[in-house]
Design an enzyme around this catalytic site. Structure first.
Site, short mmCIF file in Angstrom:
data_model
loop_
_atom_site.label_atom_id
_atom_site.label_comp_id
_atom_site.label_asym_id
_atom_site.label_seq_id
_atom_site.Cartn_x
_atom_site.Cartn_y
_atom_site.Cartn_z
N LYS A 226 81.28 32.91 27.12
CA LYS A 226 82.54 32.34 26.63
C LYS A 226 83.26 31.55 27.72
O LYS A 226 82.98 31.68 28.90
CB LYS A 226 83.44 33.46 26.08
CG LYS A 226 83.04 33.84 24.65
CD LYS A 226 84.02 34.76 23.96
CE LYS A 226 83.52 35.05 22.54
NZ LYS A 226 84.31 36.09 21.86
N ARG A 260 77.99 42.08 21.99
CA ARG A 260 77.49 40.90 21.27
C ARG A 260 77.13 39.81 22.28
O ARG A 260 78.01 39.33 22.99
CB ARG A 260 78.58 40.44 20.30
CG ARG A 260 78.24 39.24 19.44
CD ARG A 260 79.43 38.89 18.55
NE ARG A 260 79.17 37.71 17.75
CZ ARG A 260 79.30 36.47 18.20
NH1 ARG A 260 79.70 36.23 19.43
NH2 ARG A 260 79.03 35.45 17.40
C1 7PJ Z 1 83.10 37.04 18.44
C2 7PJ Z 1 82.63 37.16 17.13
C3 7PJ Z 1 83.63 38.18 19.09
C4 7PJ Z 1 83.15 39.40 17.06
C5 7PJ Z 1 82.41 35.11 17.77
C6 7PJ Z 1 81.56 33.07 20.42
C7 7PJ Z 1 82.49 32.80 19.32
N1 7PJ Z 1 82.64 38.33 16.44
N2 7PJ Z 1 82.19 35.95 16.72
N3 7PJ Z 1 83.64 39.33 18.35
N4 7PJ Z 1 82.93 35.75 18.83
N5 7PJ Z 1 83.21 40.57 16.43
O1 7PJ Z 1 80.52 33.72 20.30
O2 7PJ Z 1 81.90 32.59 21.51
O3 7PJ Z 1 84.08 38.17 20.23
S1 7PJ Z 1 82.03 33.42 17.71
#
Ligand code: 7PJ
Length: 289
Positions: A226, A260
Protein backbone atom coordinates in the site's frame (compact mmCIF):
# COMPACT_ATOMS: atom_id res chain seq x y z
CA UNK A 1 -10.90 -19.55 17.04
CA UNK A 2 -12.61 -20.80 13.88
CA UNK A 3 -14.53 -19.39 10.94
CA UNK A 4 -17.10 -21.60 9.25
CA UNK A 5 -16.63 -20.63 5.59
CA UNK A 6 -19.28 -22.71 3.85
CA UNK A 7 -17.86 -26.20 3.37
CA UNK A 8 -14.46 -25.30 4.84
CA UNK A 9 -13.73 -24.46 8.47
CA UNK A 10 -10.77 -22.16 8.84
CA UNK A 11 -8.61 -22.51 11.95
CA UNK A 12 -7.37 -19.10 13.10
CA UNK A 13 -5.09 -20.39 15.86
CA UNK A 14 -2.17 -19.40 13.66
CA UNK A 15 -2.28 -16.39 11.31
CA UNK A 16 -3.73 -17.24 7.90
CA UNK A 17 -2.62 -15.71 4.62
CA UNK A 18 -5.22 -14.35 2.19
CA UNK A 19 -3.89 -13.99 -1.36
CA UNK A 20 -5.19 -11.10 -3.44
CA UNK A 21 -6.65 -11.77 -6.88
CA UNK A 22 -7.97 -8.64 -8.56
CA UNK A 23 -10.20 -9.14 -11.55
CA UNK A 24 -10.18 -5.40 -12.25
CA UNK A 25 -8.38 -3.84 -15.19
CA UNK A 26 -7.22 -0.92 -13.00
CA UNK A 27 -6.13 -1.96 -9.46
CA UNK A 28 -2.97 -0.24 -8.27
CA UNK A 29 -0.80 -3.30 -7.95
CA UNK A 30 -1.99 -6.30 -9.94
CA UNK A 31 -4.70 -4.54 -11.96
CA UNK A 32 -4.99 -5.77 -15.51
CA UNK A 33 -2.67 -8.75 -14.95
CA UNK A 34 -5.33 -11.20 -16.04
CA UNK A 35 -6.58 -9.29 -19.07
CA UNK A 36 -5.87 -10.19 -22.68
CA UNK A 37 -7.14 -7.94 -25.42
CA UNK A 38 -9.41 -6.16 -22.95
CA UNK A 39 -11.03 -9.37 -21.70
CA UNK A 40 -10.59 -11.12 -18.39
CA UNK A 41 -8.75 -14.40 -18.96
CA UNK A 42 -10.02 -16.93 -16.43
CA UNK A 43 -7.21 -19.41 -17.09
CA UNK A 44 -4.46 -16.94 -16.24
CA UNK A 45 -6.27 -15.84 -13.09
CA UNK A 46 -6.91 -19.45 -12.12
CA UNK A 47 -3.23 -20.30 -12.50
CA UNK A 48 -2.36 -17.40 -10.21
CA UNK A 49 -4.89 -18.65 -7.65
CA UNK A 50 -3.41 -22.14 -7.88
CA UNK A 51 0.07 -20.76 -7.32
CA UNK A 52 -1.00 -18.78 -4.25
CA UNK A 53 -2.61 -21.92 -2.77
CA UNK A 54 0.56 -23.92 -3.39
CA UNK A 55 2.49 -21.16 -1.62
CA UNK A 56 0.31 -21.50 1.47
CA UNK A 57 -2.63 -19.12 1.08
CA UNK A 58 -5.73 -20.55 2.76
CA UNK A 59 -7.97 -17.79 1.43
CA UNK A 60 -8.13 -16.08 -1.97
CA UNK A 61 -9.74 -12.63 -2.07
CA UNK A 62 -11.44 -11.85 -5.37
CA UNK A 63 -12.24 -8.23 -6.09
CA UNK A 64 -14.08 -6.76 -9.06
CA UNK A 65 -14.07 -3.11 -8.02
CA UNK A 66 -10.96 -0.99 -7.61
CA UNK A 67 -11.23 1.29 -4.57
CA UNK A 68 -8.13 3.22 -5.62
CA UNK A 69 -8.80 6.98 -5.62
CA UNK A 70 -9.63 7.96 -9.21
CA UNK A 71 -10.57 4.43 -10.32
CA UNK A 72 -13.48 4.09 -12.73
CA UNK A 73 -16.78 3.31 -11.01
CA UNK A 74 -18.06 -0.18 -11.76
CA UNK A 75 -21.66 -1.18 -12.47
CA UNK A 76 -23.33 -4.07 -10.69
CA UNK A 77 -23.37 -6.08 -13.92
CA UNK A 78 -19.64 -5.48 -14.57
CA UNK A 79 -18.82 -6.56 -11.05
CA UNK A 80 -20.95 -9.70 -11.41
CA UNK A 81 -19.28 -10.52 -14.73
CA UNK A 82 -15.80 -10.12 -13.28
CA UNK A 83 -16.31 -11.90 -9.96
CA UNK A 84 -18.85 -14.71 -10.26
CA UNK A 85 -17.17 -16.77 -13.05
CA UNK A 86 -13.90 -16.54 -11.10
CA UNK A 87 -15.56 -17.76 -7.88
CA UNK A 88 -17.12 -20.64 -9.81
CA UNK A 89 -13.86 -21.61 -11.50
CA UNK A 90 -11.80 -21.55 -8.30
CA UNK A 91 -14.45 -23.29 -6.26
CA UNK A 92 -14.55 -26.15 -8.76
CA UNK A 93 -10.80 -26.59 -8.90
CA UNK A 94 -9.16 -25.56 -5.63
CA UNK A 95 -9.55 -26.38 -1.97
CA UNK A 96 -9.34 -22.84 -0.61
CA UNK A 97 -11.70 -20.38 1.04
CA UNK A 98 -12.89 -17.90 -1.57
CA UNK A 99 -13.43 -14.41 -0.23
CA UNK A 100 -15.30 -11.85 -2.31
CA UNK A 101 -14.23 -8.24 -1.91
CA UNK A 102 -17.55 -6.54 -2.64
CA UNK A 103 -20.07 -4.03 -1.27
CA UNK A 104 -22.83 -5.07 -3.67
CA UNK A 105 -25.73 -7.25 -2.46
CA UNK A 106 -26.22 -9.03 -5.79
CA UNK A 107 -22.52 -9.94 -5.97
CA UNK A 108 -22.71 -11.34 -2.43
CA UNK A 109 -25.74 -13.47 -3.32
CA UNK A 110 -24.41 -14.83 -6.60
CA UNK A 111 -20.90 -15.42 -5.24
CA UNK A 112 -22.28 -17.37 -2.30
CA UNK A 113 -24.31 -19.52 -4.71
CA UNK A 114 -21.12 -20.05 -6.78
CA UNK A 115 -19.11 -21.34 -3.79
CA UNK A 116 -17.68 -18.32 -1.96
CA UNK A 117 -16.75 -18.83 1.70
CA UNK A 118 -16.36 -15.27 3.04
CA UNK A 119 -17.79 -11.84 2.27
CA UNK A 120 -15.23 -9.05 2.58
CA UNK A 121 -16.77 -5.59 2.45
CA UNK A 122 -14.65 -2.43 2.67
CA UNK A 123 -17.95 -0.53 3.18
CA UNK A 124 -18.84 -2.74 6.16
CA UNK A 125 -22.22 -3.86 4.72
CA UNK A 126 -23.62 -0.32 4.63
CA UNK A 127 -24.95 -0.38 1.04
CA UNK A 128 -28.63 -1.08 0.41
CA UNK A 129 -29.43 -4.74 0.94
CA UNK A 130 -25.84 -5.74 1.81
CA UNK A 131 -26.46 -6.76 5.45
CA UNK A 132 -29.47 -8.82 4.43
CA UNK A 133 -27.65 -10.45 1.52
CA UNK A 134 -24.66 -11.34 3.69
CA UNK A 135 -26.87 -12.78 6.42
CA UNK A 136 -28.88 -14.80 3.88
CA UNK A 137 -25.64 -16.16 2.39
CA UNK A 138 -24.86 -17.79 5.74
CA UNK A 139 -21.17 -16.93 5.36
CA UNK A 140 -18.76 -15.15 7.68
CA UNK A 141 -18.20 -11.48 6.91
CA UNK A 142 -15.27 -9.11 7.19
CA UNK A 143 -16.36 -5.56 7.95
CA UNK A 144 -13.80 -2.81 7.45
CA UNK A 145 -13.51 0.76 8.67
CA UNK A 146 -13.24 3.53 6.10
CA UNK A 147 -13.49 7.28 6.63
CA UNK A 148 -15.22 8.90 3.64
CA UNK A 149 -15.60 7.37 0.19
CA UNK A 150 -12.87 5.80 -1.97
CA UNK A 151 -12.63 8.71 -4.44
CA UNK A 152 -11.91 11.35 -1.79
CA UNK A 153 -10.98 9.50 1.41
CA UNK A 154 -7.28 10.38 1.30
CA UNK A 155 -7.82 14.14 0.79
CA UNK A 156 -7.86 15.17 4.45
CA UNK A 157 -8.46 12.31 6.89
CA UNK A 158 -9.15 13.61 10.41
CA UNK A 159 -9.66 11.96 13.77
CA UNK A 160 -9.72 13.07 17.39
CA UNK A 161 -8.55 9.64 18.56
CA UNK A 162 -8.10 7.30 15.62
CA UNK A 163 -7.93 4.08 17.67
CA UNK A 164 -11.05 4.89 19.71
CA UNK A 165 -13.01 6.03 16.66
CA UNK A 166 -12.14 3.00 14.54
CA UNK A 167 -12.92 0.65 17.44
CA UNK A 168 -16.24 2.39 18.04
CA UNK A 169 -17.22 2.06 14.37
CA UNK A 170 -16.19 -1.59 14.15
CA UNK A 171 -18.15 -2.45 17.30
CA UNK A 172 -21.18 -0.65 15.92
CA UNK A 173 -21.00 -2.53 12.60
CA UNK A 174 -20.51 -5.80 14.47
CA UNK A 175 -23.75 -4.99 16.34
CA UNK A 176 -25.50 -4.38 13.03
CA UNK A 177 -24.29 -7.76 11.73
CA UNK A 178 -25.54 -9.55 14.83
CA UNK A 179 -28.88 -7.74 14.61
CA UNK A 180 -29.18 -8.91 10.99
CA UNK A 181 -28.69 -12.51 12.10
CA UNK A 182 -24.99 -13.10 11.41
CA UNK A 183 -23.54 -15.11 14.32
CA UNK A 184 -21.13 -13.01 16.38
CA UNK A 185 -18.30 -15.53 15.96
CA UNK A 186 -18.58 -15.23 12.16
CA UNK A 187 -17.78 -11.51 12.10
CA UNK A 188 -14.20 -10.47 11.25
CA UNK A 189 -13.07 -6.87 11.84
CA UNK A 190 -10.56 -4.81 9.87
CA UNK A 191 -9.28 -1.28 10.68
CA UNK A 192 -8.93 -0.53 6.96
CA UNK A 193 -5.33 0.59 6.57
CA UNK A 194 -5.10 3.40 4.03
CA UNK A 195 -8.85 3.92 3.80
CA UNK A 196 -9.25 7.53 4.93
CA UNK A 197 -6.07 7.46 7.04
CA UNK A 198 -2.75 9.28 6.83
CA UNK A 199 0.51 7.57 7.76
CA UNK A 200 0.31 8.63 11.43
CA UNK A 201 -3.20 7.18 11.63
CA UNK A 202 -2.08 3.92 10.01
CA UNK A 203 0.92 3.55 12.33
CA UNK A 204 -1.13 4.38 15.40
CA UNK A 205 -3.74 1.76 14.43
CA UNK A 206 -1.04 -0.86 13.92
CA UNK A 207 0.58 -0.05 17.28
CA UNK A 208 -2.76 -0.54 19.01
CA UNK A 209 -4.15 -3.34 16.84
CA UNK A 210 -4.86 -5.59 19.81
CA UNK A 211 -7.00 -2.85 21.41
CA UNK A 212 -9.29 -2.57 18.41
CA UNK A 213 -11.49 -5.51 19.33
CA UNK A 214 -12.03 -8.02 22.13
CA UNK A 215 -9.44 -10.82 22.03
CA UNK A 216 -11.96 -13.40 20.79
CA UNK A 217 -12.86 -11.42 17.65
CA UNK A 218 -10.91 -12.27 14.50
CA UNK A 219 -8.94 -9.41 12.92
CA UNK A 220 -8.02 -9.09 9.27
CA UNK A 221 -5.41 -6.61 8.09
CA UNK A 222 -4.28 -5.51 4.65
CA UNK A 223 -1.19 -3.39 4.16
CA UNK A 224 0.50 -5.23 1.31
CA UNK A 225 2.23 -2.85 -1.13
CA UNK A 226 0.00 0.00 0.00
CA UNK A 227 0.89 3.70 -0.38
CA UNK A 228 1.78 3.91 3.31
CA UNK A 229 4.75 1.63 2.58
CA UNK A 230 5.60 3.74 -0.45
CA UNK A 231 5.53 7.02 1.46
CA UNK A 232 7.18 5.83 4.68
CA UNK A 233 10.07 4.13 2.86
CA UNK A 234 10.06 6.12 -0.37
CA UNK A 235 9.43 3.04 -2.51
CA UNK A 236 7.61 2.44 -5.79
CA UNK A 237 4.90 -0.26 -5.90
CA UNK A 238 7.34 -2.94 -7.10
CA UNK A 239 9.82 -2.12 -4.31
CA UNK A 240 7.46 -2.54 -1.37
CA UNK A 241 7.94 -6.22 -0.47
CA UNK A 242 10.37 -5.80 2.48
CA UNK A 243 8.21 -3.07 4.02
CA UNK A 244 5.07 -5.16 3.48
CA UNK A 245 6.68 -8.21 5.10
CA UNK A 246 7.70 -6.17 8.13
CA UNK A 247 4.11 -4.96 8.48
CA UNK A 248 2.78 -8.52 8.12
CA UNK A 249 5.00 -9.67 10.96
CA UNK A 250 4.25 -6.68 13.16
CA UNK A 251 0.53 -7.24 12.68
CA UNK A 252 0.85 -10.96 13.49
CA UNK A 253 2.69 -10.07 16.70
CA UNK A 254 -0.17 -7.74 17.58
CA UNK A 255 -2.79 -10.41 17.10
CA UNK A 256 -4.05 -10.28 13.50
CA UNK A 257 -5.61 -13.56 12.35
CA UNK A 258 -5.85 -13.05 8.60
CA UNK A 259 -3.27 -11.12 6.59
CA UNK A 260 -4.26 -9.99 3.10
CA UNK A 261 -1.27 -9.90 0.75
CA UNK A 262 -0.03 -9.98 -2.83
CA UNK A 263 3.19 -11.88 -2.04
CA UNK A 264 2.02 -15.14 -0.49
CA UNK A 265 5.19 -17.28 -0.40
CA UNK A 266 7.33 -14.62 1.27
CA UNK A 267 4.61 -13.74 3.78
CA UNK A 268 4.07 -17.41 4.70
CA UNK A 269 7.80 -17.75 5.48
CA UNK A 270 7.84 -14.62 7.61
CA UNK A 271 4.76 -15.68 9.57
CA UNK A 272 6.10 -19.19 10.10
CA UNK A 273 9.28 -17.71 11.57
CA UNK A 274 7.23 -15.37 13.77
CA UNK A 275 5.15 -18.29 15.02
CA UNK A 276 8.22 -20.43 15.73
CA UNK A 277 9.50 -17.67 18.00
CA UNK A 278 6.31 -16.30 19.54
CA UNK A 279 4.07 -19.39 19.62
CA UNK A 280 6.29 -22.47 20.04
CA UNK A 281 4.44 -25.62 19.05
CA UNK A 282 1.85 -23.79 16.96
CA UNK A 283 3.46 -24.71 13.63
CA UNK A 284 5.53 -27.78 12.80
CA UNK A 285 9.28 -27.22 12.62
CA UNK A 286 10.53 -27.96 9.11
CA UNK A 287 14.23 -28.69 8.96
CA UNK A 288 16.39 -28.60 5.84
CA UNK A 289 17.47 -31.93 4.41
C1 7PJ B 1 -8.38 -4.01 1.82
C2 7PJ B 1 -9.45 -4.75 1.32
C3 7PJ B 1 -8.09 -4.06 3.21
C4 7PJ B 1 -9.96 -5.57 3.41
C5 7PJ B 1 -8.53 -3.65 -0.29
C6 7PJ B 1 -5.54 -2.61 -1.64
C7 7PJ B 1 -6.85 -1.96 -1.73
N1 7PJ B 1 -10.23 -5.53 2.10
N2 7PJ B 1 -9.53 -4.52 -0.01
N3 7PJ B 1 -8.92 -4.85 3.95
N4 7PJ B 1 -7.80 -3.34 0.79
N5 7PJ B 1 -10.70 -6.32 4.22
O1 7PJ B 1 -5.36 -3.82 -1.64
O2 7PJ B 1 -4.58 -1.82 -1.57
O3 7PJ B 1 -7.19 -3.43 3.75
S1 7PJ B 1 -8.26 -3.04 -1.89
Amino acid sequence: MQLVCGKTTLDLTTPQVMGILNTTPDSFSDGGSYYQGGNLNLDIALRRAEQMCAEGATLIDIGGESTRPGADPVTEQQELDRVVPMVEAISRRLDVVISVDTSTAAVMRESAAAGAGLINDVRALTRDGALEAAAAAGLPVCVMHMQGEPGTMQAQPEYGNVVAEVREYLMQRMGACIAAGIPQNQVVLDPGFGFGKNDDHNLELLRHLSNLAPADVPLLVGMSRKSMVGRLLNREVDERLPGSLALAMLSAQRGSHIIRVHDVAATVDVLRMQQLVDAPGAVPVETLK
